[in-house]
Design a protein around this motif. Sequence first.
Motif, PDB file in Angstrom:
ATOM      1  N   PHE A  54       1.330  -1.204   0.135  1.00 50.93           N
ATOM      2  CA  PHE A  54      -0.174   0.684   0.419  1.00 50.93           C
ATOM      3  C   PHE A  54       0.539   0.940  -0.168  1.00 50.93           C
ATOM      4  N   ASP A  78       0.803  -3.953  -4.935  1.00 49.08           N
ATOM      5  CA  ASP A  78       0.011  -4.850  -3.924  1.00 49.08           C
ATOM      6  C   ASP A  78      -0.933  -6.098  -4.395  1.00 49.08           C
ATOM      7  N   ARG A  89      -3.059  -9.369   4.272  1.00 50.62           N
ATOM      8  CA  ARG A  89      -3.754  -8.390   5.588  1.00 50.62           C
ATOM      9  C   ARG A  89      -4.989  -8.635   5.827  1.00 50.62           C
ATOM     10  N   PHE A  91      -7.304  -5.681   8.502  1.00 52.21           N
ATOM     11  CA  PHE A  91      -7.698  -4.174   8.777  1.00 52.21           C
ATOM     12  C   PHE A  91      -7.535  -3.941  10.209  1.00 52.21           C
ATOM     13  N   ARG A  95     -12.684  -4.484   7.155  1.00 55.33           N
ATOM     14  CA  ARG A  95     -12.879  -4.000   5.760  1.00 55.33           C
ATOM     15  C   ARG A  95     -13.690  -5.164   5.022  1.00 55.33           C
ATOM     16  N   LEU A  96     -14.780  -5.519   4.998  1.00 59.91           N
ATOM     17  CA  LEU A  96     -15.636  -6.677   4.544  1.00 59.91           C
ATOM     18  C   LEU A  96     -16.544  -5.454   3.482  1.00 59.91           C
ATOM     19  N   PHE A  97     -16.852  -6.900   2.561  1.00 56.08           N
ATOM     20  CA  PHE A  97     -17.687  -6.660   1.928  1.00 56.08           C
ATOM     21  C   PHE A  97     -18.781  -6.885   2.527  1.00 56.08           C
ATOM     22  N   ARG A 174     -11.263 -14.834   5.738  1.00 53.62           N
ATOM     23  CA  ARG A 174     -10.450 -14.805   4.055  1.00 53.62           C
ATOM     24  C   ARG A 174     -10.001 -13.982   3.520  1.00 53.62           C
ATOM     25  N   ALA A 175      -8.716 -13.659   4.428  1.00 57.17           N
ATOM     26  CA  ALA A 175      -7.258 -13.595   4.179  1.00 57.17           C
ATOM     27  C   ALA A 175      -6.871 -14.884   4.435  1.00 57.17           C
TER      28      ALA A 175
ATOM     29  N   GLU B 353     -17.702  -2.458  -2.964  1.00 58.90           N
ATOM     30  CA  GLU B 353     -17.778  -2.549  -2.582  1.00 58.90           C
ATOM     31  C   GLU B 353     -17.058  -1.894  -1.602  1.00 58.90           C
ATOM     32  N   ASP B 354     -15.418  -2.593  -1.615  1.00 53.82           N
ATOM     33  CA  ASP B 354     -13.956  -1.853  -1.323  1.00 53.82           C
ATOM     34  C   ASP B 354     -12.735  -1.672  -2.080  1.00 53.82           C
ATOM     35  N   ALA B 357      -9.894  -3.085   0.125  1.00 57.26           N
ATOM     36  CA  ALA B 357      -9.921  -4.659   0.102  1.00 57.26           C
ATOM     37  C   ALA B 357      -9.753  -5.674  -0.452  1.00 57.26           C
ATOM     38  N   ARG B 359      -8.180  -5.369  -3.412  1.00 61.31           N
ATOM     39  CA  ARG B 359      -6.955  -5.444  -3.552  1.00 61.31           C
ATOM     40  C   ARG B 359      -6.288  -5.707  -2.319  1.00 61.31           C
ATOM     41  N   LEU B 361      -6.863  -8.332  -2.032  1.00 61.00           N
ATOM     42  CA  LEU B 361      -7.079 -10.211  -1.737  1.00 61.00           C
ATOM     43  C   LEU B 361      -6.626 -10.180  -3.463  1.00 61.00           C
TER      44      LEU B 361
END
Lengths: 270, 517
Positions: A54, A78, A89, A91, A95-97, A174-175, B353-354, B357, B359, B361
């Motif tokens: 980032f 990134d 990573r 956060f 930062r989910l969807f 998720r990560a 959505e984000d 986040a 990126r 992933l």
Amino acid sequence: MSAPLLSVEHLTMRFGGLTAIDDLSLTADRGKITAIIGPNGAGKTTVFNCLTGFYKPSVGRLALNHEGGEFLLERMDDFRITQQARVARTFQNIRLFPGMTVVENLVVAQHNKLMRASGFTALGLIGWPSHRRAERAAIELAHGWLERIGLVDRANDEAGSLPYGDQRRLEIARAMCTDPVLLCLDEPAAGLNPRESAELNTLLRDMAAREGIGILLIEHDMSVVMGVSDRVIVLDYGRKISDGTPLEVRSDPAVIRAYLGEDYAAGAGA
Amino acid sequence: MPAAASVRSALESAFRSAALGGIAALVLAVPLVGLETLDTPQGLGIAMRWDWVAKAVAIIVLGRLIIALWPAIPGTHLRIWVGVGLVTFIAIAADWWNGRPFRVDRLVAGLAVGLVLQAIVALRARFQSRNGREAVRSPAAIRLDRWLAVALIVCAALLPLTPLADRYIIDLGTTILIYVMLGWGLNVVVGLAGLLDLGYVAFYAVGAYSFALLARDFGLTFWECLPLAGFFAAMFGVLLGFPVLRLRGDYLAIVTLGFGEMIRIVLINFQAYTGGPNGVRSIPRPTFFGHPFTDFPEDGQVPFHQLFGIEYATFHRIAFLYYVILGLAALTFLFTERIRRLPVGRAWEALREDEVAARALGINPTNTKLTAFAIGAMFGGFAGAFFATRQGFISPESFTFIESAMVLAIVVLGGMGSQVGVAIAAVVLVVLPELGRGSVAALPGMFPEPAATVVRVALGLLPDFGIDLDLGRIRMLLFGGAMIAIMIWKPRGLLSRRDPSVALKVPVRAASGAGGQ
């Protein structure tokens, strides 16, 4: 054991006149949990942002080694860091969807694998078997993770509707679905109650042992840090002031000074 | 006592709000409707229309009073009857005031409309209580949806064969389907990928001009040009996508708006090639796989009606166009519905959505966004090529910003990301202004028979103030009013529910897992 999983050498990050990280070197190993702690503004999250692309560091070499070869993270985009160097990573502010379901959040994380299986969409459009197989496998993997974090019964609910603690665990799962070798967790225990943070300890230990990944952990909750870490690195004003096992770090005068002030350290020393 | 007190306070606040509304209405009405300019011998004079002011204030005060007291009415059913009764009363009172005889049909209309509304409310309550609010719908609900979709497609496909199909209806249907297709195309960009595109008409124009110019200069036929038009439009989508990758929200909207205008202005000024403002004339009409729809075929051509041994009719061509766009729209639907459930579709939604986040992933934002732009543009290009062959003549005037706004309105009103919602919104937004052609009295005549009676009965509720309501004059007002109404009651669009792209079948798996162990 040859080269460590991650070796950071002479990492320096400057924002204009401010030096957020100053000549930091550290390593992280597979199967080990390395905690990075330090007072607010010590530069912990900046380290993560450099590791995950980032930010582009001003100076330094960030090398990551796994079966796929050696990757110099400071030179990669990134999303390629996640895709090729396999660094994932979470956060500090989750930062989910939020509008997508829990299981969709986990399937999105397997994007690159699924893209290849769907022939970059072309095969997926005609319902090619390889894509269907891969999607079933992806859902299966997601299901496995949901069982581990105890969210199977919320699988088809919107991620944004989950309680805070569940969202934290979902973000970790998720990560993990990106199939990382190094997982960077930014304050995973923030906002968790004592029972939830004990569960988190078990999950982290379990992940390090079973998946054999290296975990880098930023945390303020000392019960988590002392409970799970194999190694603790303490930052203050962007500099490393201590590095060792939790026990060693706890009694290091430099750490006490950084956290509790000069007077307390002098008093404790006397 | 508390009940009486609460009634008193409700009344008090209602009257206060009505009084405030009245004062505001008075202040606004005096200059807005109260002043009348007169052509006097001395020049322009001004007269006051106090009666108009009084009417405006009276309407506002009564309206505010009703709105303020509305929540105090207990129960939906009572509210329906109070509302319908009020409207009926106004209609009858207006008759009496203007000295017209009492009309029984007004009472009948009130009763009928009230009963229908009550039935709708009852059905909805039952449906909702059974369906709940879970994110994943029951298999039965999904099956019902699928059957509904199939039924709609069959109806659409059979429409030209039914007796009620005349030239006007089929033409209207074709227009609706063009907008449905454009809506579905734009939905990929705006609804799924979350990239606000105000210049979608540019791709429509690229598709139309691709076909027109390829046909004019190289003599290619419609079916040869269709894929090319889609391809060129997709390339323009990528061309637009590249510079705007880093932009979001308002900034993206401004650049896409500018892109749409650029294409139009290039079309106007590149006279040597595009014909400039004069457009491109005599674009070949579509043929039935080489068999033209004409009474006077060129040598060696077998026209459509001879091929099938039927009488020549212009209707054949119109019906054929209708089927072509129906097929194209169906293709768009299947394609977009499918791609939404593929990894790239999920990546679009994740980026919406984000982005940060997504990126993190490992999703490549450049490729993902460019795919969305290209695919959205491709369908715009298909629709454009169809538009060109249908009109036979195109000019830059067909591709103004208002078209982009219309398609965007369809996507937003339909419910971002919802395919069926977009289709419904397209029907509403295209048909609504059409209904406005003619006077209210002619309204029932615009519907086929069973619907016409319904409209005739419902119109019995319309108060007659002795003004001939020419809908043509207020149709854009109605149009705007309907859009505002949708945004008030359905702020997330007509159908805002989203079907997940994958679902974990929890109960089934749990049962089989237990059995296996």
